[in-house]
Design an enzyme around this catalytic site. Sequence first.
Site, PDB file in Angstrom:
ATOM      1  N   PRO A  89       0.821  -1.216   0.000  1.00  0.00           N
ATOM      2  CA  PRO A  89       0.000   0.000   0.000  1.00  0.00           C
ATOM      3  C   PRO A  89       0.855   1.267   0.000  1.00  0.00           C
ATOM      4  CG  PRO A  89      -0.113  -1.110   2.146  1.00  0.00           C
ATOM      5  CD  PRO A  89       0.672  -1.996   1.239  1.00  0.00           C
ATOM      6  N   GLU A 116       2.241  -7.877   8.670  1.00  0.00           N
ATOM      7  CA  GLU A 116       2.604  -6.452   8.666  1.00  0.00           C
ATOM      8  C   GLU A 116       3.398  -6.089   7.419  1.00  0.00           C
ATOM      9  OE1 GLU A 116       1.515  -4.065  10.738  1.00  0.00           O
ATOM     10  OE2 GLU A 116       0.323  -5.690  11.591  1.00  0.00           O
ATOM     11  N   ARG A 153      -3.843  -7.947 -20.308  1.00  0.00           N
ATOM     12  CA  ARG A 153      -4.749  -7.460 -21.363  1.00  0.00           C
ATOM     13  C   ARG A 153      -4.001  -6.709 -22.455  1.00  0.00           C
ATOM     14  NH1 ARG A 153      -8.397  -4.065 -20.637  1.00  0.00           N
ATOM     15  NH2 ARG A 153     -10.105  -5.003 -21.801  1.00  0.00           N
ATOM     16  N   ASP A 168     -10.565   1.133 -24.260  1.00  0.00           N
ATOM     17  CA  ASP A 168     -11.040   1.048 -22.876  1.00  0.00           C
ATOM     18  C   ASP A 168     -10.863   2.357 -22.138  1.00  0.00           C
ATOM     19  OD1 ASP A 168     -11.972  -1.522 -22.655  1.00  0.00           O
ATOM     20  OD2 ASP A 168     -10.010  -2.355 -22.177  1.00  0.00           O
TER      21      ASP A 168
HETATM   22  N1  SAM Z   1       1.698  -2.683   7.501  1.00  0.00           N
HETATM   23  C1  SAM Z   1       1.633  -2.479   6.097  1.00  0.00           C
HETATM   24  C2  SAM Z   1       1.507  -0.986   5.812  1.00  0.00           C
HETATM   25  O1  SAM Z   1       0.801  -0.297   6.531  1.00  0.00           O
HETATM   26  O2  SAM Z   1       2.076  -0.537   4.809  1.00  0.00           O
HETATM   27  C3  SAM Z   1       0.434  -3.172   5.497  1.00  0.00           C
HETATM   28  C4  SAM Z   1       0.615  -4.633   5.329  1.00  0.00           C
HETATM   29  S1  SAM Z   1      -0.778  -5.400   4.570  1.00  0.00           S
HETATM   30  C5  SAM Z   1      -1.781  -5.809   5.926  1.00  0.00           C
HETATM   31  C6  SAM Z   1      -0.140  -6.946   4.036  1.00  0.00           C
HETATM   32  C7  SAM Z   1       0.225  -7.037   2.571  1.00  0.00           C
HETATM   33  O3  SAM Z   1      -0.919  -6.825   1.761  1.00  0.00           O
HETATM   34  C8  SAM Z   1       1.237  -6.034   2.067  1.00  0.00           C
HETATM   35  O4  SAM Z   1       2.560  -6.442   2.375  1.00  0.00           O
HETATM   36  C9  SAM Z   1       0.965  -6.031   0.572  1.00  0.00           C
HETATM   37  O5  SAM Z   1       1.601  -7.122  -0.046  1.00  0.00           O
HETATM   38  C10 SAM Z   1      -0.527  -6.268   0.528  1.00  0.00           C
HETATM   39  N2  SAM Z   1      -1.330  -5.036   0.315  1.00  0.00           N
HETATM   40  C11 SAM Z   1      -2.212  -4.500   1.186  1.00  0.00           C
HETATM   41  N3  SAM Z   1      -2.809  -3.421   0.676  1.00  0.00           N
HETATM   42  C12 SAM Z   1      -2.285  -3.234  -0.561  1.00  0.00           C
HETATM   43  C13 SAM Z   1      -2.491  -2.260  -1.588  1.00  0.00           C
HETATM   44  N4  SAM Z   1      -3.343  -1.256  -1.444  1.00  0.00           N
HETATM   45  N5  SAM Z   1      -1.794  -2.394  -2.734  1.00  0.00           N
HETATM   46  C14 SAM Z   1      -0.920  -3.404  -2.890  1.00  0.00           C
HETATM   47  N6  SAM Z   1      -0.667  -4.344  -1.947  1.00  0.00           N
HETATM   48  C15 SAM Z   1      -1.346  -4.276  -0.799  1.00  0.00           C
END
Ligand code: SAM
Length: 252
Positions: A89, A116, A153, A168
């Site tokens: 994220p 995490e 795609r 698209d």
């Molecule tokens: N503690 C982390 C932070 O706040 O940045 C969040 C970890 S999340 C619970 C667990 C995993 O979900 C991440 O390591 C990533 O691989 C994935 N993930 C969660 N949200 C995402 C997003 N918006 N885009 C891409 N990957 C995401």
Amino acid sequence: MTLDIVTIFPAMIEQPLAAGIIGRAIERGTLDVKVRDLRDFTTDRHRVVDDEPYGGGPGMVLKPDPIFRALDAIEAERGRPLTVILTSPQGARFTQAVAQRLSGAEHVVLLCGRYEGFDDRVRERVTEELSIGDYVLTGGELPALVMLDAIARFVPGVVGDEQSVAEDSFSRGLLDFPQYTRPPEIAGAAERPLKVPDVLLSGNHAEIRRWRKREALSRTLTRRPDLLDGAVLDEEEAALLRELKGARDGRD
Ligand code: SAM
């Protein structure tokens, strides 16, 4: 195109990949996708992939060594991947333009986080950190599927009609025009007839083309005016947009 996905939940990836356009592209060999179970790259009896965070705090962190071993194994089998994507994220926003750029890569590896997230040293082996939006999911499997689908795609031979990909939403910086199919009329709420716009039934291809341009511009102006700054418009579209903006300003 070759893609590897590293995850602790292979079934979350394998089942959706077997269906539809992506499933057929994999069957045909247009896409070569392998899902790697991160636990296969652990060395202990319990196949542990996570550990407590140094410094304390809630949750667990994905250990770096199984991920490095997974990347080493992928390299040994496939050659050096040029693109290693960390789903996160905290990454740059994954967009249609990013999907198109990545479709030109020969080999992409997608790393799915959990808990995490990753031990930060994993970033050493990563070329891009990408987020699918400003929200936090429990894992990287859904983001990896979203990215793979959008990238695939653009790979020639995956979607039957490449023109449809070019038209698209977002491909030219505009949202797509509205689509209709049979029947030409159907009862809506309180039996009010919902009709397909007459122009689409007219057979007049020049008028249909112009109507679609106008609708795409009008939708973009209403829903996502931010996109218009980067949109590539032809002369007719630029004129239609001026007209639409003029009509809107007149109403204000
Ligand atoms: N503690 C982390 C932070 O706040 O940045 C969040 C970890 S999340 C619970 C667990 C995993 O979900 C991440 O390591 C990533 O691989 C994935 N993930 C969660 N949200 C995402 C997003 N918006 N885009 C891409 N990957 C995401």
